[in-house]
Design an enzyme around this catalytic site. Structure first.
Site: not given
Length: 205
Positions: A174-175
């Protein structure tokens, strides 16, 4: 003229539902035989999502790539062929679990992913950052500076930004939960509209 009519007839025949089904069965047979013989190093498929078509690719180690349509799926596959192996085959069944978990995520039935991942496309500090990103919980955000502190290198803010921008597994890693210190979005491999949509999806859960 007769040659043209023959060509048109062949095209028409190959366009019929029956022939489409035959081609699909032949491809599944090819997929199964190649898989059984150990000839497939990278399997891929595409799935629909609220953010458009996503390319999913996996090696025997796990999911190795998630790519947005804006990245050009053909170009992504070409890159995988050079960096990993030219033995690439569309094999949807190998990506069933990934497709299912992504669907559950987009329909707010899943907050964490349980997929085996192959991080071989990332190295060094970038890989270290990407390994830590899942520690940012669903619905939460952190700044690039906070992530730099999380990985034990508080001065490496710019390098954290690069690691997020080159994340080969967006959504799953989850950047999108990493923002600038002032709260603005910063960059995202899928574009700012996609980043906003993911953050809104998680905030609404």
């Amino acid at each position: 003229m007769s040659g043209t009519r023959t060509g048109d007839n062949v095209i028409a025949m190959l366009s019929t539902p029956g022939d489409t089904a035959i081609l699909e069965r032949l491809h599944r047979r090819l997929e199964n035989e190649a898989d059984s013989a150990g000839l497939v190093d990278v399997a891929y498929t595409t799935v629909d999502s609220p953010l458009g078509s996503l390319l999913l690719a996996a090696t025997p180690k796990g999911l190795v790539r998630v790519a947005y349509a804006s990245e050009d799926h053909d170009r992504v596959l070409d890159t995988l062929g050079h960096k990993l192996s030219p033995r690439i085959l569309r094999a949807p069944s190998r990506l069933d679990a990934a497709a299912r978990e992504l669907d559950e995520y987009f329909t707010r039935r899943r907050k964490t992913f349980d997929l085996p991942l192959d991080l071989s496309l990332s190295h060094g500090f970038r890989r270290t950052v990407q390994q830590h990103l899942p520690e940012i919980a669903y619905g939460q955000t952190r700044s690039y500076r906070q992530v730099a502190e999380l990985v034990g290198n508080p001065k490496a803010v710019r390098a954290v930004g690069t690691a997020c921008a080159t994340n080969p597994l967006p959504v799953v890693i989850p950047c999108h939960r990493v923002l600038r210190t002032d709260g603005t979005l910063g960059g995202y491999i899928g574009g700012l509209d996609a980043k906003t949509a993911l953050l809104d999806l998680e905030a609404a859960a």
